[in-house]
Scaffold this active site. Structure first.
Site, PDB file in Angstrom:
ATOM      1  N   GLU A 283     -14.517  -7.213  29.084  1.00 52.37           N
ATOM      2  CA  GLU A 283     -13.406  -7.882  28.385  1.00 52.37           C
ATOM      3  C   GLU A 283     -13.224  -7.155  27.068  1.00 52.37           C
ATOM      4  O   GLU A 283     -14.061  -7.270  26.166  1.00 52.37           O
ATOM      5  CB  GLU A 283     -13.737  -9.358  28.153  1.00 52.37           C
ATOM      6  N   CYS A 317      -9.058 -10.814  19.708  1.00 51.38           N
ATOM      7  CA  CYS A 317      -8.645  -9.820  20.708  1.00 51.38           C
ATOM      8  C   CYS A 317      -7.190 -10.019  21.128  1.00 51.38           C
ATOM      9  O   CYS A 317      -6.489  -9.063  21.429  1.00 51.38           O
ATOM     10  CB  CYS A 317      -9.567  -9.878  21.911  1.00 51.38           C
TER      11      CYS A 317
HETATM   12  P1  NAD Z   1     -18.065  -3.311  19.757  1.00 51.85           P
HETATM   13  O1  NAD Z   1     -17.658  -2.796  21.079  1.00 51.85           O
HETATM   14  O2  NAD Z   1     -18.340  -2.345  18.677  1.00 51.85           O
HETATM   15  O3  NAD Z   1     -19.382  -4.224  19.877  1.00 51.85           O
HETATM   16  C1  NAD Z   1     -19.466  -5.252  20.840  1.00 51.85           C
HETATM   17  C2  NAD Z   1     -20.915  -5.401  21.273  1.00 51.85           C
HETATM   18  O4  NAD Z   1     -21.352  -4.207  21.922  1.00 51.85           O
HETATM   19  C3  NAD Z   1     -21.893  -5.634  20.118  1.00 51.85           C
HETATM   20  O5  NAD Z   1     -22.868  -6.573  20.528  1.00 51.85           O
HETATM   21  C4  NAD Z   1     -22.506  -4.257  19.929  1.00 51.85           C
HETATM   22  O6  NAD Z   1     -23.788  -4.286  19.313  1.00 51.85           O
HETATM   23  C5  NAD Z   1     -22.591  -3.786  21.364  1.00 51.85           C
HETATM   24  N1  NAD Z   1     -22.688  -2.335  21.529  1.00 51.85           N
HETATM   25  C6  NAD Z   1     -22.268  -1.356  20.685  1.00 51.85           C
HETATM   26  N2  NAD Z   1     -22.529  -0.146  21.226  1.00 51.85           N
HETATM   27  C7  NAD Z   1     -23.117  -0.366  22.428  1.00 51.85           C
HETATM   28  C8  NAD Z   1     -23.591   0.491  23.458  1.00 51.85           C
HETATM   29  N3  NAD Z   1     -23.518   1.821  23.364  1.00 51.85           N
HETATM   30  N4  NAD Z   1     -24.114  -0.066  24.577  1.00 51.85           N
HETATM   31  C9  NAD Z   1     -24.172  -1.421  24.711  1.00 51.85           C
HETATM   32  N5  NAD Z   1     -23.748  -2.285  23.758  1.00 51.85           N
HETATM   33  C10 NAD Z   1     -23.214  -1.756  22.623  1.00 51.85           C
HETATM   34  O7  NAD Z   1     -16.937  -4.356  19.382  1.00 51.85           O
HETATM   35  P2  NAD Z   1     -16.493  -4.865  17.967  1.00 51.85           P
HETATM   36  O8  NAD Z   1     -15.658  -3.831  17.346  1.00 51.85           O
HETATM   37  O9  NAD Z   1     -17.664  -5.354  17.229  1.00 51.85           O
HETATM   38  O10 NAD Z   1     -15.611  -6.126  18.420  1.00 51.85           O
HETATM   39  C11 NAD Z   1     -14.252  -6.147  18.369  1.00 51.85           C
HETATM   40  C12 NAD Z   1     -13.639  -5.674  19.667  1.00 51.85           C
HETATM   41  O11 NAD Z   1     -13.922  -6.617  20.696  1.00 51.85           O
HETATM   42  C13 NAD Z   1     -12.139  -5.595  19.564  1.00 51.85           C
HETATM   43  O12 NAD Z   1     -11.682  -4.446  20.211  1.00 51.85           O
HETATM   44  C14 NAD Z   1     -11.686  -6.842  20.309  1.00 51.85           C
HETATM   45  O13 NAD Z   1     -10.383  -6.775  20.819  1.00 51.85           O
HETATM   46  C15 NAD Z   1     -12.716  -6.943  21.381  1.00 51.85           C
HETATM   47  N6  NAD Z   1     -12.744  -8.305  21.908  1.00 51.85           N
HETATM   48  C16 NAD Z   1     -12.288  -8.537  23.167  1.00 51.85           C
HETATM   49  C17 NAD Z   1     -12.247  -9.832  23.679  1.00 51.85           C
HETATM   50  C18 NAD Z   1     -11.721 -10.130  25.057  1.00 51.85           C
HETATM   51  O14 NAD Z   1     -11.921 -11.229  25.559  1.00 51.85           O
HETATM   52  N7  NAD Z   1     -11.016  -9.215  25.696  1.00 51.85           N
HETATM   53  C19 NAD Z   1     -12.699 -10.895  22.883  1.00 51.85           C
HETATM   54  C20 NAD Z   1     -13.136 -10.615  21.601  1.00 51.85           C
HETATM   55  C21 NAD Z   1     -13.173  -9.314  21.126  1.00 51.85           C
END
Ligand code: NAD
Length: 515
Positions: A283, A317
């Site tokens: 997501e 998001c």
């Molecule tokens: P991010 O992708 O940087 O981090 C999300 C999670 O992934 C964190 O727990 C982080 O520690 C982990 N992570 C980071 N690198 C990783 C790796 N290499 N392997 C595994 N896990 C890893 O996201 P963010 O920037 O913190 O959050 C915002 C983003 O999330 C925005 O793009 C937003 O649109 C999206 N989002 C989507 C939804 C949805 O339902 N579609 C909901 C909320 C947020």
């Protein structure tokens, strides 16, 4: 979204960045159910274990105050958590459905009991103001309750007619250990929507919250379910960063990854899950369009637009990123929305404010760059545009066109980007001019026309006469394109997402073959 309708809006009061009285943020006790001394320095596997990764400070983005020292789980801790979860899972799945449901219902009750304390953590850890914070609490409680009702689906059988002496069934079984990775922006919702149904359906869960929200995305669920009587090991919580996340995705004991976060990281998670042959639900980000047709009620349209872009500082998001407005009404729409922007108080979220701070410096520089580069390319600021540390003014940009970052990229900040169109076809073309496809919306006096446009926009979610930010626990929620891989959250789809079918035949006698 009734509880969201209480955000302060004072037409007499100009916005004053960070103007909440400081004493409101001090001395609010977070000592009790969620006393940080319980979990500081630890990860959870039914007991609190010393984390072997590098400790870091969980900070309040509004004040810089250190909330507690987080024990980051190392990849070795994550491997241990996955082993513990794999060992605990069969016993959990073997319990009667009512026992599994009972644990989740007790957790939901505890959630209500400790509502105020949890809300303080939401304010202080994520910068959410009252309306959005309360909404997170409401939805997360619902996730636990709704999931409890799913428990009985585990073990359900679909019987296929067969010959005499043959029983031919498909039975619903758990996946095993589900790894959940969540982001910081709405961590209570985004963790609970995976953790609760996965547990209800007989899986064990290893949950890795974002480093910015270790409590609201993770440790709060450890506390709730510990108190609710979840058997040890069935939920493990491993606070930590990308290294802990990758260790979880790589781990051979994990059979599914439920990931919510950015598209860039989602692609990486999907690659690893492909190589290790895990089921994966992704997501991801969005760049959601709000189309305002020439027949729209402009007051209603501006209210929808401001709400969709400014709620939780735009860090949602589904936030309305691109406002596609018919050229004949664009100037008036921009003026109305700019007027709102100028009167929404921004400050410490424990005060009477509509917008809190952005989550951190990284997010601030992203929003700053998107605004500044778009202005350099010809967009014009008609409201806001400034920031005081992490407090970003609600901002309105006009003259935004494709090729500018405010059009092309997910902003994830309190910025309205207005682009004009002349015809319905052009509106659809602009709406679809993105790799994302999470949410979309159309505002019009002509519902049929609005629906015809909505049908042509590529997105997992679309609303006619509403803005783009909506969430309900029951509906199938998810995106298309760069917003996700067609997984869906919500009661309607959770049973399929968090179980698998097993085919079993039982013959009274061994089968006979020609050789
Ligand atoms: P991010 O992708 O940087 O981090 C999300 C999670 O992934 C964190 O727990 C982080 O520690 C982990 N992570 C980071 N690198 C990783 C790796 N290499 N392997 C595994 N896990 C890893 O996201 P963010 O920037 O913190 O959050 C915002 C983003 O999330 C925005 O793009 C937003 O649109 C999206 N989002 C989507 C939804 C949805 O339902 N579609 C909901 C909320 C947020």
């Amino acid at each position: 979204m009734a509880e969201l309708e209480q955000l302060p809006y004072d037409p007499e009061r100009p916005v004053r960045i960070a103007d909440a009285p400081a004493e409101r943020t001090q001395g609010v006790a977070m000592t009790g159910f969620l006393d940080a001394s319980t979990f500081a320095g630890s990860w959870f596997d039914g007991t609190w274990r010393a984390a072997s990764g590098e400790a870091y400070d969980d900070r309040n983005p509004a004040t810089g105050e250190v909330l507690f020292s987080v024990g980051a789980a190392s990849p070795a801790d994550v491997a241990e958590a996955c082993k513990v979860a794999a060992a605990a899972q069969p016993g959990w799945a073997a319990l009667p459905a009512e026992e599994r449901a009972g644990v989740l219902r007790r957790a939901a009750e505890l959630f209500d009991t400790h509502n105020d304390e949890i809300l303080q953590w939401v304010h202080r850890e994520t910068g959410a103001a009252a309306g959005f914070g309360g909404f997170n609490i409401h939805i997360a409680g619902d996730e636990l309750r709704e999931a409890a009702d799913l428990a009985g689906h585990l073990g359900e059988e679909h019987e296929f007619p067969s010959g005499e002496g043959v029983r031919n069934v498909a039975r619903r079984i758990p996946l095993g250990v589900v790894g959940v990775i969540s982001p910081w922006n709405a961590p209570l919702i985004l963790s609970s929507r995976s953790v609760a149904p996965a547990l209800a359906l007989g899986n064990a869960v290893v949950l890795k919250p974002d480093p910015n929200s270790p409590v609201c995305g993770g440790l709060v669920f450890a506390r709730l379910l510990e108190e609710a009587g979840l058997p040890a090991g069935v939920l493990c919580v491993v606070p930590g960063g990308a290294d802990a996340g990758e260790a979880l995705v790589e781990d051979p004991n994990v059979k599914m990854i439920s990931f919510t976060g950015s598209t860039a990281v989602g692609r990486r998670v999907g690659e690893i899950a492909g190589r290790t042959l895990k089921k994966v639900a992704l997501e991801l980000g969005g760049n959601s369009p709000l189309v305002i047709l020439d027949d729209a009620d402009l007051d209603a349209a501006a209210s929808n637009g401001a709400w969709g872009s400014f709620l939780h500082q735009g860090q949602i998001c589904m936030a309305t990123s691109r406002h596609l407005v018919h050229s004949s009404i664009a100037e008036e729409y921009a003026a109305k929305i700019a007027e709102k922007a100028a009167h929404l108080p921004v400050g410490d979220p424990t005060g009477e404010v509509a917008l809190g701070p952005l989550i951190n410096e990284k997010q601030l520089s992203r929003v700053r760059r998107i605004v500044d580069e778009s202005v350099a390319k010809g967009a014009r600021v008609v409201a806001g545009g400034g920031n005081d540390e992490l407090f970003f003014e609600p901002t309105v940009l006009v003259g935004v066109t494709p090729g500018m970052p405010a059009f092309d990229e997910e902003i994830f900040g309190p910025v309205v980007a207005i682009t004009t169109f002349e015809t319905d076809d052009e509106a659809v073309e602009l709406a679809n001019d993105t790799e994302y496809g999470l949410s979309a919306a159309v505002i019009t006096a002509d519902v049929g026309r609005g629906q015809a446009i909505a049908e042509r926009i590529h997105s997992g979610i679309v609303h006619v006469n509403d803005q783009t930010v909506n969430d309900e626990t029951r509906i199938p929620f998810g995106g298309v394109g760069a917003s996700g891989n067609a997984s869906r959250f919500g009661t309607l789809s959770n049973v399929e997402e968090f179980t698998q079918w097993r085919w079993m035949t039982v013959k009274d006698e061994p089968a006979r073959y020609p050789f």
